[in-house]
Design an enzyme around this catalytic site. Structure first.
Site, PDB file in Angstrom:
ATOM      1  N   ASP A 259       0.859  -1.194   0.000  1.00 19.09           N
ATOM      2  CA  ASP A 259       0.000   0.000   0.000  1.00 19.09           C
ATOM      3  C   ASP A 259       0.893   1.242   0.000  1.00 19.09           C
ATOM      4  O   ASP A 259       1.757   1.402   0.875  1.00 19.09           O
ATOM      5  CB  ASP A 259      -0.905  -0.018   1.230  1.00 19.09           C
ATOM      6  CG  ASP A 259      -1.999   1.028   1.163  1.00 19.09           C
ATOM      7  OD1 ASP A 259      -1.665   2.224   1.142  1.00 19.09           O
ATOM      8  OD2 ASP A 259      -3.184   0.656   1.134  1.00 19.09           O
ATOM      9  N   ASN A 267      -2.371  13.190  -3.492  1.00 19.26           N
ATOM     10  CA  ASN A 267      -3.506  13.669  -4.298  1.00 19.26           C
ATOM     11  C   ASN A 267      -3.905  15.093  -3.926  1.00 19.26           C
ATOM     12  O   ASN A 267      -4.209  15.921  -4.796  1.00 19.26           O
ATOM     13  CB  ASN A 267      -4.710  12.740  -4.110  1.00 19.26           C
ATOM     14  CG  ASN A 267      -4.735  11.609  -5.127  1.00 19.26           C
ATOM     15  OD1 ASN A 267      -4.161  11.715  -6.202  1.00 19.26           O
ATOM     16  ND2 ASN A 267      -5.390  10.522  -4.785  1.00 19.26           N
ATOM     17  N   HIS A 272      -4.933  14.727  -8.962  1.00 24.03           N
ATOM     18  CA  HIS A 272      -5.061  13.327  -9.377  1.00 24.03           C
ATOM     19  C   HIS A 272      -4.013  12.919 -10.404  1.00 24.03           C
ATOM     20  O   HIS A 272      -3.604  11.753 -10.442  1.00 24.03           O
ATOM     21  CB  HIS A 272      -6.462  13.085  -9.932  1.00 24.03           C
ATOM     22  CG  HIS A 272      -7.528  13.108  -8.875  1.00 24.03           C
ATOM     23  ND1 HIS A 272      -7.621  12.140  -7.889  1.00 24.03           N
ATOM     24  CD2 HIS A 272      -8.531  13.987  -8.627  1.00 24.03           C
ATOM     25  CE1 HIS A 272      -8.642  12.416  -7.098  1.00 24.03           C
ATOM     26  NE2 HIS A 272      -9.216  13.544  -7.523  1.00 24.03           N
ATOM     27  N   ASP A 276      -1.721   9.751 -10.041  1.00 28.96           N
ATOM     28  CA  ASP A 276      -1.602   8.737 -11.099  1.00 28.96           C
ATOM     29  C   ASP A 276      -0.143   8.465 -11.425  1.00 28.96           C
ATOM     30  O   ASP A 276       0.255   7.311 -11.652  1.00 28.96           O
ATOM     31  CB  ASP A 276      -2.324   9.215 -12.360  1.00 28.96           C
ATOM     32  CG  ASP A 276      -3.836   9.241 -12.192  1.00 28.96           C
ATOM     33  OD1 ASP A 276      -4.331   8.681 -11.183  1.00 28.96           O
ATOM     34  OD2 ASP A 276      -4.515   9.822 -13.060  1.00 28.96           O
ATOM     35  N   GLU A 302      -4.669   2.557  -4.073  1.00 27.31           N
ATOM     36  CA  GLU A 302      -3.204   2.555  -4.051  1.00 27.31           C
ATOM     37  C   GLU A 302      -2.638   1.222  -3.581  1.00 27.31           C
ATOM     38  O   GLU A 302      -1.478   1.141  -3.183  1.00 27.31           O
ATOM     39  CB  GLU A 302      -2.700   3.693  -3.148  1.00 27.31           C
ATOM     40  CG  GLU A 302      -3.040   3.543  -1.675  1.00 27.31           C
ATOM     41  CD  GLU A 302      -4.382   4.158  -1.305  1.00 27.31           C
ATOM     42  OE1 GLU A 302      -4.555   4.518  -0.117  1.00 27.31           O
ATOM     43  OE2 GLU A 302      -5.254   4.273  -2.184  1.00 27.31           O
TER      44      GLU A 302
END
Length: 391
Positions: A259, A267, A272, A276, A302
């Site tokens: 994770d 973010n 975003h 990404d 994630e």
């Protein structure tokens, strides 16, 4: 009996005409496929090759019937079309098989020119048997080379029709090779060549059918891969993972739940697109560290799930730590800032059967949560209870 034999007689000009007809039909079929799949390299040259061979076959048939003026000129024309057509056919089939053969395209294109120059200096094109022998040898060589390319790339792209096409090309090459031998040894006859060209007609139709089948199989594989790939990171998704996990969760394997730490903060700070970018880099870094037999999939958000196949408990711990260090070493450029991203890893080693994959994944997830609780950027292994406790 004589009537039966006469029924089996084939007229060479008629067979040559049918041979050209099979090539024209093949040209139309391949052109139609190319119109719908322009991304498939090689199709255009295959269609061009079939068209060129068709024209050459028509001219050869008309020449055989003595229906063309200036026969000397037309011998050169249909000879060049014949040898050039098979060179183009090899080029198209080879590139359809794999882009790796593209580098040979220019060298192959010189072959028809060399035959023409040799013919002009030696005059063999003016002699029917010598011209026919060279044409058949040229076709034999290029078809054999195309069969080799299709067979050679079978492991990189294991399609059933690839092997069938390779076999068809081999049969077609052997037919031309046999015809070349008959001509050189003066053992040929018009009937023998007629039957050989009739067999080539069947090979032509089979070749085109298998080319179209390869395109169909390839499209099906791409569709399946697209449905099993995470578009953002390029690794597998849940469907990919569960489709490739062993049917039973056996001992000697391991599950990792990884994770990305502080992903919400990324973010919030970089939007975003920044998030990404972090996920894509994280996926690439994790995948680069894995062995060939291991699986990685984005499990959601994630989180990444990694399946370690045939690994000892100590090896699983070592590999999990390498994964953590690999990601921690990455520097990601986000809006001009160099950012470090870490990952929390939960590890569970499968000590034996009895649990489902969902249960093992939940245990790995619990270990990952424990790594988060202990400060992140660490590996926590789920401690399996003893047999007495589990009972």
């Amino acid at each position: 009996m004589s009537n039966s034999i006469s029924m089996l007689m084939l007229d060479l000009p008629t067979v040559l005409f049918l041979y050209s007809t099979s090539l024209i039909a093949g040209t139309c079929a391949v052109l139609n496929a190319w119109r719908h799949q322009r991304n498939e390299t090689g199709l255009g040259r295959i269609a061009l090759a079939l068209a060129v061979l068709a024209v050459g076959g028509v001219l050869a048939g008309l020449s055989e019937l003595e229906l063309l003026p200036w026969p000397f000129l037309w011998r050169y024309v249909h000879f060049v079309l014949g040898v050039g057509g098979y060179a183009a056919l090899w080029s198209g089939l080879a590139e359809l098989s794999s882009p790796r053969w593209r580098a040979w395209r220019l060298r192959v294109a010189l072959v028809p020119l060399l035959w023409l120059l040799v013919g002009m200096f030696t005059g063999f094109i003016a002699h029917n048997e010598q011209r026919a022998a060279v044409f058949h040898f040229n076709a034999f060589s290029f078809l054999l080379a195309a069969a080799f390319c299709m067979w050679h790339d079978r492991r990189a792209e294991p399609l059933a029709s690839r092997l069938l096409l390779s076999l068809t090309l081999l049969v077609s090459a052997l037919l031309y090779g046999s015809e070349c031998y008959w001509i050189v040894s003066s053992a040929w006859s018009r009937q023998l060549l007629s039957w050989a060209f009739f067999a080539q007609i069947i090979c032509n139709f089979t070749l085109v059918l298998l080319v179209l089948t390869i395109l169909s199989e390839r499209s099906a594989v791409r569709l399946r891969q697209a449905s099993e790939r995470d578009e953002l990171t390029g690794v597998g998704n849940r469907r990919y993972l569960f489709a490739r996990l062993p049917a039973q969760a056996e001992a000697g394997n391991a599950i990792i739940m990884a994770d990305v730490d502080h992903f919400k903060r990324v973010n919030d700070c970089f939007g975003h697109l920044g998030g990404d970018r972090v996920l894509a880099v994280a996926a690439q870094a994790l995948q680069a560290t894995l062995r060939e037999q291991d699986l990685i999939a984005r499990f959601g958000g994630e989180e990444f799930v990694i399946f370690l196949a045939q690994v000892s408990q100590a090896e699983a711990r070592s590999l999990a730590e390498r994964l953590r260090l690999q990601l921690a070493a990455q520097e990601i450029d986000l809006a001009g800032e160099k950012c470090k991203v870490t990952v929390s890893i939960g590890l569970v080693w499968l000590d034996g059967p009895g649990r489902s994959w969902d249960e093992w994944l939940n245990l790995a997830d619990a270990a990952c949560y424990q790594a988060k609780q202990q400060g992140r950027n660490r590996v926590c292994e789920h401690a399996l209870p003893e047999d007495g406790e589990r009972a």
